[in-house]
Design a protein around this motif. Structure first.
Motif, PDB file in Angstrom:
ATOM      1  N   PRO A 254     -60.300 -22.419 -38.452  1.00 52.36           N
ATOM      2  CA  PRO A 254     -60.739 -22.707 -37.080  1.00 52.36           C
ATOM      3  C   PRO A 254     -60.155 -21.687 -36.107  1.00 52.36           C
ATOM      4  O   PRO A 254     -58.994 -21.314 -36.212  1.00 52.36           O
ATOM      5  N   THR A 255     -60.974 -21.242 -35.194  1.00 54.27           N
ATOM      6  CA  THR A 255     -60.651 -20.285 -34.115  1.00 54.27           C
ATOM      7  C   THR A 255     -60.494 -18.847 -34.606  1.00 54.27           C
ATOM      8  O   THR A 255     -60.291 -17.946 -33.780  1.00 54.27           O
ATOM      9  N   PHE A 256     -60.580 -18.587 -35.912  1.00 57.23           N
ATOM     10  CA  PHE A 256     -60.466 -17.209 -36.409  1.00 57.23           C
ATOM     11  C   PHE A 256     -61.856 -16.606 -36.571  1.00 57.23           C
ATOM     12  O   PHE A 256     -62.624 -17.005 -37.443  1.00 57.23           O
TER      13      PHE A 256
ATOM     14  N   PHE B 275     -54.978 -11.614 -36.274  1.00 50.81           N
ATOM     15  CA  PHE B 275     -55.172 -12.894 -35.592  1.00 50.81           C
ATOM     16  C   PHE B 275     -53.845 -13.638 -35.474  1.00 50.81           C
ATOM     17  O   PHE B 275     -53.509 -14.189 -34.410  1.00 50.81           O
ATOM     18  N   GLN B 276     -53.066 -13.680 -36.562  1.00 50.00           N
ATOM     19  CA  GLN B 276     -51.774 -14.375 -36.530  1.00 50.00           C
ATOM     20  C   GLN B 276     -50.829 -13.752 -35.513  1.00 50.00           C
ATOM     21  O   GLN B 276     -50.148 -14.464 -34.764  1.00 50.00           O
ATOM     22  N   ARG B 277     -50.746 -12.421 -35.499  1.00 55.39           N
ATOM     23  CA  ARG B 277     -49.801 -11.766 -34.585  1.00 55.39           C
ATOM     24  C   ARG B 277     -50.140 -12.089 -33.131  1.00 55.39           C
ATOM     25  O   ARG B 277     -49.252 -12.232 -32.289  1.00 55.39           O
ATOM     26  N   LEU B 278     -51.436 -12.208 -32.829  1.00 60.73           N
ATOM     27  CA  LEU B 278     -51.850 -12.444 -31.451  1.00 60.73           C
ATOM     28  C   LEU B 278     -51.812 -13.917 -31.068  1.00 60.73           C
ATOM     29  O   LEU B 278     -51.519 -14.258 -29.917  1.00 60.73           O
ATOM     30  N   HIS B 279     -52.091 -14.813 -32.019  1.00 58.17           N
ATOM     31  CA  HIS B 279     -52.197 -16.241 -31.699  1.00 58.17           C
ATOM     32  C   HIS B 279     -51.041 -17.078 -32.233  1.00 58.17           C
ATOM     33  O   HIS B 279     -50.790 -18.164 -31.721  1.00 58.17           O
ATOM     34  N   HIS B 280     -50.357 -16.586 -33.250  1.00 49.78           N
ATOM     35  CA  HIS B 280     -49.232 -17.319 -33.846  1.00 49.78           C
ATOM     36  C   HIS B 280     -48.095 -16.340 -34.173  1.00 49.78           C
ATOM     37  O   HIS B 280     -47.752 -16.146 -35.343  1.00 49.78           O
TER      38      HIS B 280
ATOM     39  N   THR C 162     -54.097 -29.139 -37.051  1.00 54.18           N
ATOM     40  CA  THR C 162     -52.726 -29.508 -36.683  1.00 54.18           C
ATOM     41  C   THR C 162     -51.883 -28.269 -36.441  1.00 54.18           C
ATOM     42  O   THR C 162     -51.148 -28.184 -35.454  1.00 54.18           O
ATOM     43  N   LEU C 163     -52.002 -27.290 -37.336  1.00 51.69           N
ATOM     44  CA  LEU C 163     -51.238 -26.049 -37.156  1.00 51.69           C
ATOM     45  C   LEU C 163     -51.690 -25.277 -35.921  1.00 51.69           C
ATOM     46  O   LEU C 163     -50.875 -24.665 -35.231  1.00 51.69           O
ATOM     47  N   GLU C 164     -52.981 -25.300 -35.661  1.00 52.32           N
ATOM     48  CA  GLU C 164     -53.483 -24.592 -34.489  1.00 52.32           C
ATOM     49  C   GLU C 164     -52.949 -25.204 -33.195  1.00 52.32           C
ATOM     50  O   GLU C 164     -52.713 -24.502 -32.217  1.00 52.32           O
ATOM     51  N   SER C 165     -52.730 -26.496 -33.194  1.00 52.40           N
ATOM     52  CA  SER C 165     -52.253 -27.159 -31.973  1.00 52.40           C
ATOM     53  C   SER C 165     -50.736 -27.184 -31.871  1.00 52.40           C
ATOM     54  O   SER C 165     -50.189 -27.315 -30.781  1.00 52.40           O
ATOM     55  N   ALA C 166     -50.059 -27.084 -33.015  1.00 56.84           N
ATOM     56  CA  ALA C 166     -48.584 -27.112 -33.018  1.00 56.84           C
ATOM     57  C   ALA C 166     -48.108 -26.255 -34.176  1.00 56.84           C
ATOM     58  O   ALA C 166     -47.884 -26.767 -35.274  1.00 56.84           O
ATOM     59  N   ASP C 167     -47.976 -24.955 -33.925  1.00 55.71           N
ATOM     60  CA  ASP C 167     -47.754 -24.032 -35.035  1.00 55.71           C
ATOM     61  C   ASP C 167     -46.283 -23.876 -35.420  1.00 55.71           C
ATOM     62  O   ASP C 167     -45.923 -22.953 -36.142  1.00 55.71           O
ATOM     63  N   ASP C 168     -45.423 -24.794 -34.955  1.00 58.10           N
ATOM     64  CA  ASP C 168     -44.010 -24.707 -35.314  1.00 58.10           C
ATOM     65  C   ASP C 168     -43.689 -25.568 -36.531  1.00 58.10           C
ATOM     66  O   ASP C 168     -42.527 -25.870 -36.798  1.00 58.10           O
TER      67      ASP C 168
END
Length: 453
Positions: free
Chosen positions: A48-50, A138-143, A271-277
């Motif tokens: 999702p979102t990628f 994508f990860q570097r920019l969003h997570h 879940t990870l997209e909304s709270a990636d910690d």
């Protein structure tokens, strides 16, 4: 990139580093890969979102570097008349050094290198590899938090047999969970998490954090890659991974956890997209807690006593052999034929600007790099691609506090140009340019003493 303090250097930058008629990209391997990336990205949605087509991609095929979807390409790239939107640069662009990412024209860009890829790899497999690297962008920019500290890997306690035995038991439980039907899979997954919990209580938190963050980083990228490839996931070997294969393992363990989450927590990606910690193993444990209570509480699984003893005995042998294997790697490096270049830093050390974490190993006296390395200080810089180099530390950390000496061996077709305190050394494996204080040649060995700042 100059950086007088390596600990402030972005790990992203670390894990990175002719006029004639160009063939249309569709006629070559790189063009076919770029076209397949477009097709797969339009037909499949795996995260999702990628959106893979929102990020630029560069591919080097051994002759030219091709660039697609870049909003502000450097002037060295020119458009191919046969393929609108695809640009070409003669030769290898200096920032395209590996299957990774780099800031090209100020924009973070996925990069793939195809010149050494076996001919039997399919175009779809190579496109999926390109999408793996695009997912990293994508990860570097969003997570940005999904990235382990690569510096901790050099200090990981790989010679402790107790930790290795637990790690291999965990791997085996994950392997059985992936192959089992649902109720039994949940039981084996819980066993894997219990082995992990026991191991993490014995492990310094910086190392458990490295594993968890690297599973989010590399494990999820491997998961995305294999979803696009349409093939089997990374396999978990029955005997577990070698003692030193900590980084190799996170690709497979992270993907295994993702596949189990697909079975037991259908909304885990959201879940990870909304709270990636959150870590993958923590998400799986939470999902299994409710699942096991509701499902078949009588389901039993577990390694037999003899199986556990086999893992423990094998771990003793494997961990004891680490020193022997590292000494053998050092000896093999020292016996390489060809030219050798030794660079000695005086005053200011050489700072790490790029390396390949998949192709480094600690050896007696330093770190052996077997594919890519970039170092610099105020006197100049050097870059090694597809060559071997031994770095010796200038500080407490074996690599990240600077390098006082680097030995480059097995070089071919070396050219040396020295004039008025400046030196340039070139070979197919090495590009070196420094201001120097001294230069000595003895047979095939060139020793360079760098000028002080």
């Amino acid at each position: 990139m100059q950086n007088s303090n390596p600990m402030q250097c972005s790990l992203l930058a670390l894990i990175l580093a002719v006029p004639h008629a160009f063939p249309a990209p569709q006629a070559g391997r790189a063009g076919a890969v770029l076209a397949e990336v477009e097709r797969l990205a339009r037909e499949l949605s795996v995260w999702p979102t990628f959106d893979p087509l929102a990020f630029p991609l560069a591919a080097y095929d051994g002759e030219h570097t091709y660039l697609s979807r870049h909003p502000s390409p450097p002037d060295s790239f020119t458009e191919l008349p046969a393929d609108q939107g695809v640009l070409v640069h003669p030769g290898r662009h200096p920032l395209v050094t590996a299957n990774s990412s780099a800031e090209i024209g100020g924009v973070l860009t996925a990069t793939i290198v195809l010149d050494r890829v076996p001919a039997d790899r399919s175009i779809r497999e190579l496109a999926a590899l390109a999408l793996h690297e695009t997912f990293h962008v994508f990860q570097r920019l969003h997570h940005p938090g999904w990235q382990g500290d690569e510096g901790s890997l050099f200090l990981y306690p790989v010679q402790r047999p107790d930790l290795l035995a637990l790690r291999r038991k965990e791997t085996e439980a994950l392997r059985r969970a992936l192959a089992a039907p649902e109720a039994e899979a949940a039981c084996w997954a819980r066993q894997a998490l219990d082995f992990r919990a026991a191991r993490f209580t014995l492990l310094d938190t910086r190392f458990s954090e490295y594993e968890r963050l690297s599973e989010l980083n590399e494990g999820l990228a491997a998961y995305v890659q294999h979803r696009f490839a349409g093939g089997p996931p990374v396999l978990l070997p029955p005997g577990g991974f070698g003692a030193e294969a900590v980084r190799d393992r996170v690709y497979a363990s992270g993907e295994a956890l993702a596949l189990l989450l697909d079975r037991f927590a259908s909304q885990w990606k959201e879940t990870l997209e909304s709270a990636d910690d959150r870590s993958l193993d923590e998400l799986l444990r939470r999902a299994l807690s409710a699942r096991l209570v509701k499902a078949s509480p009588g389901t039993e699984c577990g390694l037999t006593k003899s199986e556990e003893q086999e893992f423990e005995q094998a771990a003793e042998v494997e961990a004891a052999g680490v020193s022997v294997r590292r000494a053998a790697r050092k000896a093999a490096f020292e016996e390489l034929t060809g030219d050798k270049v030794i660079v000695e830093a005086q005053g200011e050390p050489l700072w790490l600007q790029g390396f390949d974490p998949l192709n480094v190993v600690p050896v007696p006296g330093g770190i052996l790099h077997s594919r890519f390395l970039r170092l610099s200080n105020q006197s100049g810089s050097l870059e090694v691609i597809n060559g071997q180099a031994l770095t010796e530390s200038a500080g407490e950390h074996p690599l990240f506090n600077g390098v006082r000496r680097v030995t480059l061996a097995g070089l071919s077709a070396l050219t040396v140009e020295a004039a008025e305190g400046s030196l340039q050394v070139r070979s197919p494996e090495l590009q070196l340019s420094f201001r120097i204080a001294g230069l000595q040649r003895s047979g095939d060995v060139l020793t360079i003493r760098l000028a002080s700042p």
